[in-house]
Design a protein around this motif. Structure first.
Motif, short mmCIF file in Angstrom:
data_model
loop_
_atom_site.label_atom_id
_atom_site.label_comp_id
_atom_site.label_asym_id
_atom_site.label_seq_id
_atom_site.Cartn_x
_atom_site.Cartn_y
_atom_site.Cartn_z
N ALA A 65 0.83 -1.21 0.00
CA ALA A 65 0.00 0.00 0.00
C ALA A 65 0.86 1.25 0.00
CB ALA A 65 -0.94 -0.01 1.21
N LEU A 66 1.92 1.25 0.78
CA LEU A 66 2.81 2.42 0.83
C LEU A 66 3.49 2.64 -0.53
CD1 LEU A 66 4.54 1.89 4.30
CD2 LEU A 66 2.68 3.49 3.73
N MET A 67 3.92 1.57 -1.16
CA MET A 67 4.54 1.69 -2.48
C MET A 67 3.53 2.12 -3.53
SD MET A 67 7.42 -1.34 -2.68
CE MET A 67 6.79 -2.53 -1.50
N ALA A 68 2.29 1.66 -3.39
CA ALA A 68 1.25 2.07 -4.32
C ALA A 68 0.98 3.56 -4.20
CB ALA A 68 -0.03 1.28 -4.05
N ALA A 75 -5.69 2.75 -3.59
CA ALA A 75 -5.55 1.37 -3.14
C ALA A 75 -6.78 0.88 -2.38
CB ALA A 75 -4.32 1.22 -2.25
N TYR A 76 -7.22 -0.30 -2.78
CA TYR A 76 -8.19 -1.10 -2.03
C TYR A 76 -7.35 -2.13 -1.29
CZ TYR A 76 -12.23 -4.31 -1.38
OH TYR A 76 -13.22 -5.13 -0.88
N LEU A 89 0.14 3.61 11.32
CA LEU A 89 0.31 5.07 11.29
C LEU A 89 1.02 5.52 10.02
CD1 LEU A 89 1.19 5.76 15.05
CD2 LEU A 89 -1.04 5.85 13.90
N MET A 90 1.96 4.71 9.53
CA MET A 90 2.61 5.03 8.26
C MET A 90 1.61 5.02 7.12
SD MET A 90 6.11 2.78 8.70
CE MET A 90 6.61 3.01 7.01
N CYS A 91 0.70 4.06 7.14
CA CYS A 91 -0.31 3.98 6.08
C CYS A 91 -1.25 5.17 6.16
CB CYS A 91 -1.07 2.66 6.21
SG CYS A 91 -1.86 2.10 4.69
N HIS A 92 -1.61 5.56 7.37
CA HIS A 92 -2.46 6.74 7.56
C HIS A 92 -1.78 7.98 6.97
CE1 HIS A 92 -4.29 10.13 9.78
NE2 HIS A 92 -5.38 9.39 9.79
N PHE A 95 -1.91 8.10 3.07
CA PHE A 95 -3.18 8.26 2.37
C PHE A 95 -4.05 9.42 2.88
CE2 PHE A 95 -2.06 3.98 1.16
CZ PHE A 95 -2.53 3.88 -0.14
N PHE A 96 -4.07 9.66 4.17
CA PHE A 96 -5.00 10.66 4.70
C PHE A 96 -4.55 12.06 4.32
CE2 PHE A 96 -6.68 13.46 8.04
CZ PHE A 96 -8.03 13.14 7.96
#
Length: 340
Positions: A65-68, A75-76, A89-92, A95-96
């Motif tokens: 997801a991070l690379m996407a 990303a779904y 938290l990294m994913c947040h 994307f946020f």
């Protein structure tokens, strides 16, 4: 399954698939008349792809997801989210507020009975919420770590990816190993817990940010390959006084209020008093819910408006699972306060 659901939605063109199993990726690519990739990074490099569906084993969800997001893709992401709170938290952050669409794979949000239940809860039909009881299917022990020969059509090194380097074992790379091995997942605390905990996050209007506490017990297997927590018995106490219990059982979320109760499962809704329930609720169609959830994701790619299961809710529910895991493994009462 997700790919077939996407194929049936108008306005979606599936053009590529990446998989560590050669036969799977070639069969899937043939079904969509697209390109097969052994390395997902080559897929992410394509400029003609707007969004990706990430349905890998758990330990790859956040890294891909991070690379996407870095590649400019929406990303779904299948549940659960991360292996750690840090990953969540990294994913947040990725994307946020970054004009990147995120849709969490909690398809139950599209079910008619779930939406009706949420409307009743948020409208105050059962009064003020005092307690919430959550159940999810249990994990277990077992699994063999006996080394085996890696199948010729399988890129085991790519499959392991960010997980620790370990000898190939048949039980590692198939259910339940993909769900119950701690190098790759925190088990059904998150893997199945994601569904009823997501309904909690979605329907509970109280303060979910913290501080709140988490404590309880569980079993960590001492023998066999599987070593994620099972038989858990957790209690969370929220900042507004609401008590949440989380135990093994069915996939259900029960909201207890001062005027009544509502229990939501994947396929049903139960209310007390019974007259709260409106007539004519259609039977649940999970496949239709999945297709609609993907459709919402695609609509959000076009509109640039948030999807129905956004990253902030994914992080809230997954952090609850992560804190339960930490509490069991440390034997301590955990206080979560994001403000610190």
């Amino acid at each position: 399954f997700l790919m077939s659901m996407a194929q049936d939605k108008p306005g979606i063109q599936s053009v590529a698939v990446a998989d560590c199993f050669k036969d799977r990726r070639e069969a899937a690519a043939g079904a969509i008349k697209g390109q097969a990739y052994a390395d997902f990074r080559e897929l992410l490099d394509r400029k003609d792809i707007d969004g990706v569906i990430i349905a890998t084993p758990d330990h790859w969800h956040v890294p891909i997801a991070l690379m996407a997001a870095a590649a400019g893709k929406d990303a779904y992401v299948e549940k659960p989210l991360g292996l750690t709170i840090e990953q969540d938290l990294m994913c947040h952050k990725a994307f946020f507020g970054q004009d990147r669409i995120f849709q969490y794979g909690t398809q139950q949000r599209e079910a008619k009975h779930q939406k009706i239940g949420r409307e009743l809860i948020l409208s105050g039909a059962i009064g003020d919420i005092t307690a919430i009881e959550v159940q999810a299917p249990n994990g277990g022990a077992g699994g063999s770590s006996e080394p085996a020969t890696v199948p010729e059509n399988f890129d085991y090194d790519m499959w392991l990816g960010p997980a620790p380097k370990t000898p190939y074992a048949i039980d590692r790379c198939q259910p339940q190993g993909t769900y119950w091995i701690y190098d790759q997942s925190i088990g059904y605390l998150a893997g199945w817990g994601a569904h009823p905990l997501d309904i909690l996050v979605w329907c509970y209007a109280g303060d979910q940010t913290g501080p709140f506490t988490v404590e309880g017990t569980g079993v960590v297997p001492s023998e066999g390959l599987y070593d994620s927590v099972y038989d858990w018995d957790m209690t969370l106490r929220m900042a507004d006084g609401v008590k949440i219990t989380f135990k093994p059982g069915s996939d259900s979320t029960k909201f207890i209020g001062t005027k009544g109760r509502i229990e939501l499962t994947r396929s049903s809704i139960r209310t007390f008093p019974t007259e709260l329930l409106p007539a004519g609720i259609p039977a649940n169609d999970h496949a239709a819910n999945v297709a609609q959830h993907i459709g919402v994701f695609v609509d959000s790619i076009r509109s640039r408006q948030p999807a129905s299961s956004p990253i902030e809710d994914a992080v809230r529910s997954d952090v609850m699972s992560q804190l339960c895991d930490i509490a069991v493994r440390t034997g301590e009462k955990i206080t979560w306060d994001p403000a610190l």
